[in-house]
Design a protein around this motif. Structure first.
Motif, short mmCIF file in Angstrom:
data_model
loop_
_atom_site.label_atom_id
_atom_site.label_comp_id
_atom_site.label_asym_id
_atom_site.label_seq_id
_atom_site.Cartn_x
_atom_site.Cartn_y
_atom_site.Cartn_z
N SER A 419 0.82 -1.22 0.00
CA SER A 419 0.00 0.00 0.00
C SER A 419 0.85 1.27 0.00
O SER A 419 0.37 2.34 -0.38
CB SER A 419 -0.93 0.02 1.22
OG SER A 419 -0.17 0.06 2.42
N ILE A 420 2.10 1.18 0.44
CA ILE A 420 2.96 2.38 0.47
C ILE A 420 4.05 2.31 -0.60
O ILE A 420 4.97 3.14 -0.59
CB ILE A 420 3.59 2.59 1.87
CG1 ILE A 420 4.37 1.37 2.32
CG2 ILE A 420 2.51 2.95 2.89
CD1 ILE A 420 5.16 1.58 3.61
N TYR A 421 3.94 1.36 -1.51
CA TYR A 421 4.89 1.26 -2.62
C TYR A 421 4.31 2.04 -3.80
O TYR A 421 3.33 1.63 -4.41
CB TYR A 421 5.12 -0.20 -2.98
CG TYR A 421 6.17 -0.41 -4.06
CD1 TYR A 421 7.53 -0.29 -3.77
CD2 TYR A 421 5.80 -0.74 -5.36
CE1 TYR A 421 8.48 -0.49 -4.75
CE2 TYR A 421 6.74 -0.95 -6.34
CZ TYR A 421 8.08 -0.81 -6.03
OH TYR A 421 9.03 -1.01 -7.01
N VAL A 422 4.90 3.19 -4.09
CA VAL A 422 4.37 4.07 -5.14
C VAL A 422 4.43 3.34 -6.49
O VAL A 422 5.50 2.85 -6.88
CB VAL A 422 5.18 5.37 -5.21
CG1 VAL A 422 4.73 6.23 -6.39
CG2 VAL A 422 5.05 6.15 -3.90
N PRO A 423 3.32 3.27 -7.22
CA PRO A 423 3.30 2.58 -8.51
C PRO A 423 4.27 3.23 -9.50
O PRO A 423 4.58 4.42 -9.43
CB PRO A 423 1.85 2.72 -8.98
CG PRO A 423 1.07 3.02 -7.74
CD PRO A 423 1.99 3.78 -6.85
N ASP A 424 4.71 2.45 -10.48
CA ASP A 424 5.70 2.92 -11.44
C ASP A 424 5.24 4.15 -12.21
O ASP A 424 6.01 5.09 -12.43
CB ASP A 424 6.05 1.81 -12.45
CG ASP A 424 6.86 0.69 -11.81
OD1 ASP A 424 7.29 0.86 -10.64
OD2 ASP A 424 7.07 -0.35 -12.47
N ASP A 425 3.98 4.16 -12.64
CA ASP A 425 3.52 5.29 -13.45
C ASP A 425 3.50 6.59 -12.63
O ASP A 425 3.89 7.65 -13.13
CB ASP A 425 2.14 5.02 -14.05
CG ASP A 425 1.09 4.68 -13.00
OD1 ASP A 425 1.45 4.43 -11.83
OD2 ASP A 425 -0.12 4.67 -13.36
N LYS A 426 3.11 6.49 -11.35
CA LYS A 426 3.12 7.69 -10.51
C LYS A 426 4.55 8.11 -10.22
O LYS A 426 4.87 9.31 -10.21
CB LYS A 426 2.35 7.46 -9.21
CG LYS A 426 2.41 8.68 -8.27
CD LYS A 426 1.44 8.62 -7.14
CE LYS A 426 1.60 9.80 -6.19
NZ LYS A 426 1.50 11.11 -6.85
N LEU A 427 5.42 7.14 -9.95
CA LEU A 427 6.83 7.48 -9.69
C LEU A 427 7.41 8.23 -10.88
O LEU A 427 8.10 9.24 -10.72
CB LEU A 427 7.63 6.21 -9.41
CG LEU A 427 9.13 6.46 -9.17
CD1 LEU A 427 9.35 7.18 -7.84
CD2 LEU A 427 9.92 5.15 -9.21
N GLU A 428 7.14 7.74 -12.10
CA GLU A 428 7.69 8.39 -13.29
C GLU A 428 7.15 9.82 -13.42
O GLU A 428 7.90 10.76 -13.72
CB GLU A 428 7.34 7.58 -14.54
CG GLU A 428 7.97 8.14 -15.81
CD GLU A 428 7.75 7.25 -17.02
OE1 GLU A 428 7.94 7.74 -18.15
OE2 GLU A 428 7.38 6.07 -16.84
N GLN A 429 5.86 10.00 -13.18
CA GLN A 429 5.27 11.34 -13.27
C GLN A 429 5.88 12.29 -12.23
O GLN A 429 6.22 13.43 -12.54
CB GLN A 429 3.75 11.26 -13.04
CG GLN A 429 2.99 10.56 -14.14
CD GLN A 429 1.54 10.30 -13.73
OE1 GLN A 429 1.06 10.83 -12.72
NE2 GLN A 429 0.85 9.47 -14.49
#
Length: 569
Positions: A419-429
């Motif tokens: 739940s606290i692992y930021v998804p890849d697409d959000k991390l990239e943004q």
């Protein structure tokens, strides 16, 4: 004393404080006397200034006491000030007696000394003829204070005193020397007596805060501490724990163990350490409720020692996680990069999980847990700047899962933390928007990120701690007019701090370029030893523009997604 109110607050002078038969005790295991010449000198200068300003007063700060009866009070905060002023009163009394012995108005000065002692220090017992006291210090200092200072006796071997006793004696000597420097204090007993009975007694003001129990004392501490007053929650917690012990042998054992524990975790960090220890079992442990939680769970001597047992098991690890040079990591060098990263990120919320993982996993899996929480911290806090409150809940759940064996491997722990692992697409943004003010502490963070990107791009080691590279701004921090054509001035402020505008460069080259135009810079970039810097020439061979900065930061963001990744596939 009434027990219905949280506290009673009023402004009071030193004379009122010690009047009406009141006496004050420092709890036995509160910290020792610690003021030194710097504080004594400040106090003396303030008092000297007040002598010339009879209508003025000087604020001595808040004094927090717990009322045991209408006359007896425990000092929660303020013992250093009360002890120092009491010693100053004793110095004045000693000087008056010395004047009387020299036949300087002997009758008048003996009467003044007696009256001031009764008012500010204590009365003489009519049977034993021993001087009593209105102030009782802690276990370390009280015997010396009562047997020597209150009795106006010089210690036989001052050099053999413990540190805090020596400070008490040095305080007495300091004020004695200051009084001896004022000529009229050597010949006019009425003037010297007035220093204590008027200036110190009536012009030094306190805000007296009286609470009715330990819990309210801690609540007051939290309120005052939020307003910047220097109180110690560690002292309050300590005093409560020691108050549960009734056997002298147990007290001595607890004192030894407490000193060792505090030496390991450090006084100012103890509440944080205790909070993270409790979070292994409880989802939300707020700092403001820490004392109430401990008081509710620890009510007996057995409970105190059980708590100490558990704290001692985790204290050294807590200290090690905050120190990459700690001896723990000599035999576990694979952990050091992640410990360094967690401290760079100022990450603390993962502490309960690390306590649990250290106790249940082998060395290899513990290192894997460190990497997981480092990656999560980077994605969640450094790049995406998300609400830290959710971290504590997730790490509590993971710690609990490890301790109950429902998460028996790093893979299973990671599932709890999803739940606290930021998804890849959000991390990239979010990485695409990442910016740093490199004239602050965040410069280290910027270099760390660039060094990691360089390692990934070049395939060679680039340690941000040891690599000599400096952080170069492609668009300079102070652009000249030559940059205006390709880079609109209205975008300079925002663009300068973006990660896409930063790169690694040899320090000598960086100094030589300064605010040079881009054409000169790009030639130097092409010859750099750093791969991410050489690539700038491919992206922008002729000029540096906002669009090209966007392009480079997009490329770095894609690299970051796979670089800061937890992958169990």
């Amino acid at each position: 004393m009434a027990k219905t109110n949280l506290l009673n607050t009023r402004t009071i002078n030193f004379l009122e404080l010690l009047g009406n038969g009141r006496f004050y005790r420092v709890p036995p295991y509160q910290r020792d006397y610690s003021w030194s010449e710097e504080q004594w000198e400040d106090l003396w200068n303030d008092i000297q200034e007040l002598r010339d300003k009879r209508d003025d007063s000087h604020y001595m700060g808040a004094l927090v006491v717990e009322g045991k009866t209408d006359r007896e009070f425990l000092i929660i905060d303020g013992q250093q000030r009360l002890a120092t002023l009491s010693i100053l009163a004793l110095v004045v009394i000693a000087k008056l007696r010395e004047m009387a012995d020299r036949e300087v108005d002997p009758e008048g000065n003996r009467e003044r000394a007696s009256g001031l002692r009764n008012r500010f220090v204590g009365e003489k017992d009519p049977a034993s003829l021993i001087e009593s006291s209105k102030l009782f210090l802690n276990e370390t200092d009280n015997a010396f204070y009562q047997d020597y200072l209150v009795q106006l006796k010089k210690p036989l071997n001052p050099r053999g005193l413990c540190n805090s006793n020596k400070l008490l004696w040095d305080c007495f000597q300091y004020f004695s020397s200051q009084i001896n420097k004022v000529p009229e204090f050597d010949s006019k007993g009425n003037v010297l007596a007035e220093l204590l009975s008027e200036t110190i007694a009536r012009q030094l003001m306190f805000i007296l805060i009286t609470v009715d129990n330990e819990l309210n004392a801690y609540t007051v501490f939290e309120t005052l501490n939020a307003r910047g007053l220097e109180l110690s929650s560690t002292d309050l917690l300590k005093n409560y724990l020691f108050s549960r012990i009734k056997v002298s042998g147990d007290l001595e054992a607890l004192q030894r163990r407490w000193r060792s524990l505090i030496a390991t975790v450090q006084q100012e960090r103890f509440p944080e350490f205790l909070r993270y220890h409790l979070q292994c079992d409880k989802p939300k442990v707020r700092s403001q409720r820490l004392f109430k939680l401990v008081r509710g769970e620890v009510k007996t001597a057995e409970g105190v020692f059980a708590l100490m047992d558990n704290l001692e098991k985790r204290a050294e690890l807590f200290s090690a996680i905050l120190d990459v040079q700690h001896g723990y990591w000599i035999e576990r060098p694979e952990c050091k990069p992640f410990i360094r990263e967690l401290n760079l990120f100022q990450a603390r919320q993962m502490m309960p999980l690390l306590f649990a993982a250290w106790e249940r996993f082998d060395a290899q899996d513990f290192a894997r847990i460190l990497r997981i929480v480092s990656v999560i911290s980077f994605r969640y806090s450094i790049v995406s700047h998300l609400n830290p409150n959710a971290l504590e809940i997730a790490y509590h759940q993971a710690a609990k899962a490890v301790l109950t064996n429902s998460a028996a491997s790093p893979r299973e722990v990671f599932q709890v933390l999803k739940s606290i692992y930021v998804p890849d697409d959000k991390l990239e943004q979010d990485f695409y928007r990442l910016a740093f003010k490199t004239n602050s502490q965040r410069k280290k963070l910027a270099k760390y990120i660039l060094a990691q990107l360089e390692c990934d791009a070049s395939g060679r080691a680039c340690d941000p701690e040891t690599d000599p590279a400096s952080v170069e701004h492609i668009l300079p921090e102070n652009p000249t007019s030559e940059w205006e054509e390709a880079f609109p001035p209205e975008s300079w402020e925002r663009a300068v701090e973006r990660l896409g505008n930063l790169t690694l460069l040899e320090p000598a080259v960086n100094r030589s370029l300064g605010n040079a135009p881009y054409t000169a810079k790009v030639t130097a970039y092409g010859r750099s030893i750093y791969e991410i810097t050489r690539q700038i020439e491919d992206i922008a061979p002729e000029q540096w523009t906002p669009d090209l900065l966007d392009l480079r930061q997009q490329q770095l963001a894609k690299r970051a997604v796979h670089l800061w990744q937890v992958d169990f596939s």
